[in-house]
Structures are given as structure tokens and as C-alpha cells.
Write an enzyme that holds these catalytic residues in place. Structure first.
Site, PDB file in Angstrom:
ATOM      1  N   ASN A 210       0.844  -1.199   0.000  1.00 30.21           N
ATOM      2  CA  ASN A 210       0.000   0.000   0.000  1.00 30.21           C
ATOM      3  C   ASN A 210       0.878   1.247   0.000  1.00 30.21           C
ATOM      4  OD1 ASN A 210       0.552   0.826   2.843  1.00 30.21           O
ATOM      5  ND2 ASN A 210      -0.325  -1.194   3.227  1.00 30.21           N
ATOM      6  N   ASP A 280      -4.028  -6.452   5.125  1.00 32.62           N
ATOM      7  CA  ASP A 280      -5.009  -7.303   5.809  1.00 32.62           C
ATOM      8  C   ASP A 280      -4.928  -8.746   5.304  1.00 32.62           C
ATOM      9  OD1 ASP A 280      -6.100  -5.405   7.545  1.00 32.62           O
ATOM     10  OD2 ASP A 280      -7.273  -4.533   5.917  1.00 32.62           O
ATOM     11  N   LYS A 290       9.119 -16.805 -10.807  1.00 30.15           N
ATOM     12  CA  LYS A 290       8.305 -15.745 -11.404  1.00 30.15           C
ATOM     13  C   LYS A 290       7.149 -16.369 -12.193  1.00 30.15           C
ATOM     14  CE  LYS A 290       8.644 -11.877 -14.542  1.00 30.15           C
ATOM     15  NZ  LYS A 290       9.401 -11.284 -15.627  1.00 30.15           N
ATOM     16  N   PRO A 306      -2.524 -12.060  10.476  1.00 31.88           N
ATOM     17  CA  PRO A 306      -2.852 -11.902  11.907  1.00 31.88           C
ATOM     18  C   PRO A 306      -3.011 -10.421  12.238  1.00 31.88           C
ATOM     19  CG  PRO A 306      -0.537 -12.495  11.628  1.00 31.88           C
ATOM     20  CD  PRO A 306      -1.170 -12.610  10.274  1.00 31.88           C
ATOM     21  N   ASP A 307      -3.940 -10.127  13.142  1.00 37.83           N
ATOM     22  CA  ASP A 307      -4.121  -8.731  13.567  1.00 37.83           C
ATOM     23  C   ASP A 307      -3.118  -8.448  14.685  1.00 37.83           C
ATOM     24  OD1 ASP A 307      -5.019  -6.310  14.742  1.00 37.83           O
ATOM     25  OD2 ASP A 307      -6.943  -6.604  13.727  1.00 37.83           O
ATOM     26  N   ILE A 308      -2.112  -7.664  14.349  1.00 37.83           N
ATOM     27  CA  ILE A 308      -0.993  -7.456  15.279  1.00 37.83           C
ATOM     28  C   ILE A 308      -1.456  -6.731  16.545  1.00 37.83           C
ATOM     29  CG2 ILE A 308       1.266  -6.355  15.542  1.00 37.83           C
ATOM     30  CD1 ILE A 308       1.461  -6.548  12.398  1.00 37.83           C
ATOM     31  N   PHE A 324      -4.063   3.198  15.030  1.00 39.17           N
ATOM     32  CA  PHE A 324      -4.358   4.225  14.041  1.00 39.17           C
ATOM     33  C   PHE A 324      -5.483   3.696  13.165  1.00 39.17           C
ATOM     34  CE2 PHE A 324      -1.574   7.966  13.383  1.00 39.17           C
ATOM     35  CZ  PHE A 324      -0.808   7.857  14.523  1.00 39.17           C
ATOM     36  N   LYS A 338     -13.113   0.239  15.835  1.00 40.05           N
ATOM     37  CA  LYS A 338     -11.807  -0.418  15.977  1.00 40.05           C
ATOM     38  C   LYS A 338     -11.283  -0.306  17.403  1.00 40.05           C
ATOM     39  CE  LYS A 338     -10.587  -0.075  11.141  1.00 40.05           C
ATOM     40  NZ  LYS A 338      -9.922   0.649  10.062  1.00 40.05           N
ATOM     41  N   LYS A 342     -10.865  -3.971  18.883  1.00 38.56           N
ATOM     42  CA  LYS A 342      -9.478  -4.407  19.066  1.00 38.56           C
ATOM     43  C   LYS A 342      -9.020  -4.194  20.512  1.00 38.56           C
ATOM     44  CE  LYS A 342      -8.192  -3.513  14.237  1.00 38.56           C
ATOM     45  NZ  LYS A 342      -7.053  -3.936  13.417  1.00 38.56           N
TER      46      LYS A 342
HETATM   47  O1  PMT Z   1       3.093   5.982   6.595  1.00 42.44           O
HETATM   48  P1  PMT Z   1       2.555   7.325   6.178  1.00 42.44           P
HETATM   49  O2  PMT Z   1       2.668   7.559   4.692  1.00 42.44           O
HETATM   50  O3  PMT Z   1       3.123   8.434   7.002  1.00 42.44           O
HETATM   51  O4  PMT Z   1       0.966   7.317   6.445  1.00 42.44           O
HETATM   52  C1  PMT Z   1       0.478   7.240   7.731  1.00 42.44           C
HETATM   53  C2  PMT Z   1      -0.736   6.327   7.819  1.00 42.44           C
HETATM   54  C3  PMT Z   1      -1.876   6.894   6.968  1.00 42.44           C
HETATM   55  C4  PMT Z   1      -0.389   4.937   7.300  1.00 42.44           C
HETATM   56  C5  PMT Z   1      -1.131   6.250   9.338  1.00 42.44           C
HETATM   57  O5  PMT Z   1      -1.456   7.555   9.778  1.00 42.44           O
HETATM   58  C6  PMT Z   1      -2.324   5.347   9.562  1.00 42.44           C
HETATM   59  O6  PMT Z   1      -3.465   5.729   9.496  1.00 42.44           O
HETATM   60  N1  PMT Z   1      -2.027   4.035   9.856  1.00 42.44           N
HETATM   61  C7  PMT Z   1      -3.067   2.984   9.978  1.00 42.44           C
HETATM   62  C8  PMT Z   1      -3.377   2.486   8.604  1.00 42.44           C
HETATM   63  C9  PMT Z   1      -4.541   1.526   8.471  1.00 42.44           C
HETATM   64  O7  PMT Z   1      -4.850   1.229   7.392  1.00 42.44           O
HETATM   65  O8  PMT Z   1      -5.115   1.126   9.569  1.00 42.44           O
HETATM   66  P2  PMT Z   1      -6.274  -0.035   9.595  1.00 42.44           P
HETATM   67  O9  PMT Z   1      -7.540   0.682   9.690  1.00 42.44           O
HETATM   68  O10 PMT Z   1      -6.095  -1.033   8.525  1.00 42.44           O
HETATM   69  O11 PMT Z   1      -5.884  -0.746  10.943  1.00 42.44           O
HETATM   70  C10 PMT Z   1      -6.263  -0.265  12.240  1.00 42.44           C
HETATM   71  C11 PMT Z   1      -5.134  -0.498  13.209  1.00 42.44           C
HETATM   72  O12 PMT Z   1      -4.832  -1.889  13.286  1.00 42.44           O
HETATM   73  C12 PMT Z   1      -3.833   0.166  12.825  1.00 42.44           C
HETATM   74  O13 PMT Z   1      -3.237   0.630  14.008  1.00 42.44           O
HETATM   75  C13 PMT Z   1      -3.010  -0.963  12.192  1.00 42.44           C
HETATM   76  O14 PMT Z   1      -1.610  -0.750  12.368  1.00 42.44           O
HETATM   77  C14 PMT Z   1      -3.497  -2.159  12.995  1.00 42.44           C
HETATM   78  N2  PMT Z   1      -3.457  -3.434  12.255  1.00 42.44           N
HETATM   79  C15 PMT Z   1      -4.174  -3.619  11.148  1.00 42.44           C
HETATM   80  C16 PMT Z   1      -4.169  -4.855  10.514  1.00 42.44           C
HETATM   81  C17 PMT Z   1      -3.358  -5.876  11.046  1.00 42.44           C
HETATM   82  N3  PMT Z   1      -3.300  -7.056  10.455  1.00 42.44           N
HETATM   83  N4  PMT Z   1      -2.636  -5.655  12.141  1.00 42.44           N
HETATM   84  C18 PMT Z   1      -2.665  -4.461  12.761  1.00 42.44           C
HETATM   85  O15 PMT Z   1      -1.966  -4.256  13.763  1.00 42.44           O
END
Ligand code: PMT
Length: 398
Positions: A210, A280, A290, A306-308, A324, A338, A342
Site C-alpha cells: 500500500n 489485511d 516468477k 494476523p491482527d498485530i 491508528f 476499531k 481491538k
Molecule cells: O506511513 P505514512 O505515509 O506516514 O501514512 C500514515 C498512515 C496513513 C499509514 C497512518 O497515519 C495510519 O493511518 N495508519 C493505519 C493504517 C490503516 O490502514 O489502519 P487499519 O484501519 O487497517 O488498521 C487499524 C489499526 O490496526 C492500525 O493501528 C493498524 O496498524 C493495525 N493493524 C491492522 C491490521 C493488522 N493485520 N494488524 C494491525 O496491527
């Protein structure tokens, strides 16, 4: 460098070739949030002009003890009282000797006698002069008096000799100046931060990822380190320099980030901040070779990663856990979901429907939500936003 925010630094410049570095030092101190006034000895004026330092500091430069105009603006006693720190960089061998023996025969030495603020010196001289027993004795006297000695560094010198005596670089001086002030929001805390994207390999040359640049997470790591924390930064593949005093662990796939995060939590950490944009899903299988172009369509089967952060928040040794959320619609509702699902202590949500904040931008704007409250951090640089968020986390973590 939060500890330098709003600090008043009186920068004394003495005669030496390293005086040119003090111009850079003024800028960097200001960038760190400090207010800077400059005092120069006559010797310093032979190497760099007061006009240069005036233009950089934005204030008149003081050079003479008996200058009626300067005294009318801010007298030397007032200047001595104004300072939170008197920093002399470069400090010549001659100045160290005068300071050690309490001379007050020019403006700078008089200020050092008159101030109640801490005094720090960054010596700069030829290596033989530094090694001379008189200079060594002077620096011991200064240490006994409580004067902070920054350096000197070692290496090639302007005179062609090699050895200790070089003035430290502005960056090093700034860190040591910050250390003089002990206002640390996160002293003694261990903060773990995930940052950047993850890369989920399809075959040896292709992957799913991404737009995350890592800038937000790296800014948070820098702000946490400046707030006195020990910081572990678990970074996906990004092209950013590691912030000062931050331990970095590079990972590629979500599963690697998961493992590194859980290892850090197992060892013990106080705060976990998940800035990373974790993929995800990942391809169920990664091809060994390849994938060749043959059929009109190919199908990728994906499996959930896995959701960290959820695993961190569920851990028996649970740290204060901050997530975030990057959303393009119903931003607050999704973030609240969330936070609850979470089991987080706090979530920072950014609206990434535009291009001016969020992914890969230098700026961000956040709404930070916790179970019984929220705070809006309006549009600002990621550096500024990171400082505000770290402050908020420190307050809420208690
Ligand atoms: O890196 P930059 O270019 O500076 O951009 C910053 C950012 C936009 C990436 C950042 O500000 C941000 O929003 N990060 C979260 C991105 C996101 O897509 O979050 P999410 O909605 O998919 O996930 C929610 C939370 O779960 C996040 O804290 C994520 O780190 C965590 N997560 C998600 C999926 C997963 N498998 N494990 C996780 O820990």
C-alpha cells in the site's frame, strides 16, 4: 527535541575556525523550538560576522560589555538572567582558561559569572592545545564547577593534524543541550512503534502493498525518543533514515511484523503504537519462481493476516495500546468500532480521502479517541502532530 521547546539559549561564540558551525547551530536550536540570542567575543568576529548571526537568530548580536546601545536594549545582567542555558560553541582554549579562573574581562565571560543558568562549553582547538596539561586542568576545574563539557570530537582538524579537539557537530551539541534539561515526558518508558507498509510476496518479483511511506511512524519514534523514551521502531520497507536514539527492526511481511511486535511485548514494553498500514491479506501461496504470462486471467487466493495490534492488546503483559485508523468515510464511527473491537486504549484516526494528509504526505490531521473522550489535532506537519500525540499518550498513560 521536546526538552528544548521554549528554552532560552544564550549562544556564546569564541574565536576559532569552528565558529562557522555555530551559524548552523543557531538554526538547529531554533528548529528544536528554542529561542536563541548570540554573544560573540572579538576573536569570534574575526571568523564570522555578527551580521550573519544576527540574520540567523533574528536578534541583535551582543559583542561588547560597554556598548550603551546594546545595554539599552538588553543589558548584560538582564541577558544573564534571561538564559535557561549559556552554551559556548566553539569554546577556545583561551576562553576555557578564563572561565576556569573566573575572569570577567569581556561580555561573554562576565555573562558566565552573572548567570544562574547552567553553562555548557563545546571545546574546539588544535589537538596539542587540548592535550596540554593547562587545558586539561582547566577543563577539570570547569567540571568541578558544574560546567557541562560537550566533546570535543576527534578526527582530522583544520590545521591538518589528527586527534581530539574538534568541535562536536551541531546535532550532537543539540542532543547534549537537551540532556541538560530533565523535563522528560517518557523517561524510563519503553515505546514500541510499528510503521510503514508491509509487503506480501506473490512471487520472487511481485508483491501486494500500500501507499504508506512510514513518515508518521518515524515522526512518532523521533518524538518519543526526544521525550526520553527507549524506542523500538518496527519498520516495514521504507526509505527513511532511522531517527536518533531509536532502535530499528526492519521487517517485510505482516507475519514478520507480528512476530517482531509480539517478541517486543514479551520482553516488556510500556506503550505500543501501531502506525503501520498492515496488509489485511496475503497470497495463500508464494510462487517459488516468477509467474509466467500465459492465460488471460489468473486468480490470487488471499488469506487473512494476523491482527498485530489486537494480539498485543490481548497479551497478558499488555502495554498501553494505541492504534491508528485510516478511513475515507464515516471516519469517527469506524475508528470507534476499531477502538472497541481491538480492545485499544486509544485510537488516532486520519481521513485519507484527500491527498494532503495521511498516506505519504508530510502533514497529517488526527482525531484521537479514547473510551471517554477525544481530542482533535488539526492539520500540521507530521513532526508536530507526532509531538502532540506523544504528549497526549504520556498524559493518558499516566
Ligand atoms: O506511513 P505514512 O505515509 O506516514 O501514512 C500514515 C498512515 C496513513 C499509514 C497512518 O497515519 C495510519 O493511518 N495508519 C493505519 C493504517 C490503516 O490502514 O489502519 P487499519 O484501519 O487497517 O488498521 C487499524 C489499526 O490496526 C492500525 O493501528 C493498524 O496498524 C493495525 N493493524 C491492522 C491490521 C493488522 N493485520 N494488524 C494491525 O496491527
Amino acid at each position: 527535541m521536546q526538552r528544548l521547546v521554549n528554552k532560552r539559549i544564550l549562544l556564546g561564540v569564541t574565536g576559532g575556525i569552528a565558529a562557522y558551525k555555530s551559524a548552523d547551530l543557531v538554526r538547529r536550536l531554533q528548529d528544536a523550538g528554542a529561542e536563541v540570542r548570540v554573544v560573540m567575543t572579538q576573536g569570534a568576529c574575526e571568523f564570522i560576522t555578527p551580521l550573519t548571526m544576527q540574520a540567523l537568530s533574528g536578534h541583535p548580536v551582543h559583542t561588547d560589555l560597554l556598548d550603551p546601545r546594546a545595554e539599552a536594549a538588553m543589558g548584560h545582567i538582564e541577558l544573564a538572567r534571561w538564559a535557561d542555558l549559556v552554551l559556548i560553541a566553539p569554546a577556545s582554549a583561551n576562553f576555557l582558561a578564563r572561565l576556569a579562573y573566573g575572569h570577567g574581562n569581556d561580555l561573554l565571560s562576565t555573562l558566565c559569572l552573572a548567570t544562574g543558568a547552567p553553562v555548557a562549553v563545546a571545546p574546539a582547538m588544535n589537538q596539542q592545545m587540548w592535550a596540554d596539561p593547562a587545558t586539561q586542568k582547566n577543563q577539570l576545574i570547569l567540571q568541578e564547577k558544574g560546567v557541562h563539557i560537550f566533546g570535543p570530537g576527534s578526527g582530522g582538524q583544520a590545521c591538518g593534524e589528527v586527534g581530539p579537539g574538534r568541535m562536536q557537530e551541531p546535532d550532537e551539541i543539540i542532543h547534549q543541550a537537551a540532556d541538560v534539561f530533565d523535563y522528560d515526558l517518557l523517561t524510563g518508558r519503553h515505546v514500541v512503534i510499528t510503521a510503514g507498509p508491509t509487503r506480501e510476496p506473490i512471487d520472487p518479483v511481485r508483491y501486494l502493498t500500500n501507499k504508506s511511506s512510514g513518515k508518521m511512524g518515524f515522526a512518532l519514534a523521533a518524538a518519543a525518543a526526544e521525550a526520553g523514551a527507549r524506542v523500538t521502531l518496527i519498520a516495514g520497507p521504507v526509505v527513511l533514515d532511522t531517527p536518533n536514539r531509536v532502535e530499528r527492526i526492519n521487517v517485510v511481511r505482516a507475519e514478520d511484523m507480528y512476530q517482531a511486535s509480539l517478541d517486543a511485548v514479551e520482553k516488556g514494553c510500556d506503550i505500543f503504537i501501531a502506525t503501520a498500514a498492515v496488509a489485511d491479506y496475503r497470497p495463500t501461496v508464494t510462487a517459488d519462481h516468477k509467474i509466467k504470462k500465459s492465460t488471460e486471467e489468473i486468480h490470487l487466493t488471499l488469506v487473512k493476516n494476523p491482527d498485530i495490534i489486537a494480539a498485543v492488546a490481548d497479551h497478558a503483559n499488555r502495554p498501553f495500546t494505541v492504534g491508528f485508523a485510516a478511513e475515507t468515510q464515516d471516519v469517527i464511527e469506524y475508528a470507534q468500532g476499531k477502538l472497541k473491537n481491538k480492545n485499544l486504549d486509544m485510537i488516532a484516526t486520519n481521513d485519507v480521502s484527500g491527498t494532503d494528509v495521511g498516506f505519504n504526505s508530510d502533514n497529517n490531521a488526527l482525531t484521537v479517541i479514547w473510551p471517554n473522550g477525544h481530542k482533535v489535532l488539526p492539520l500540521a506537519s507530521k513532526t508536530q502532530i507526532a509531538k502532540q500525540l506523544i504528549e497526549l499518550i504520556a498524559i493518558r498513560q499516566g
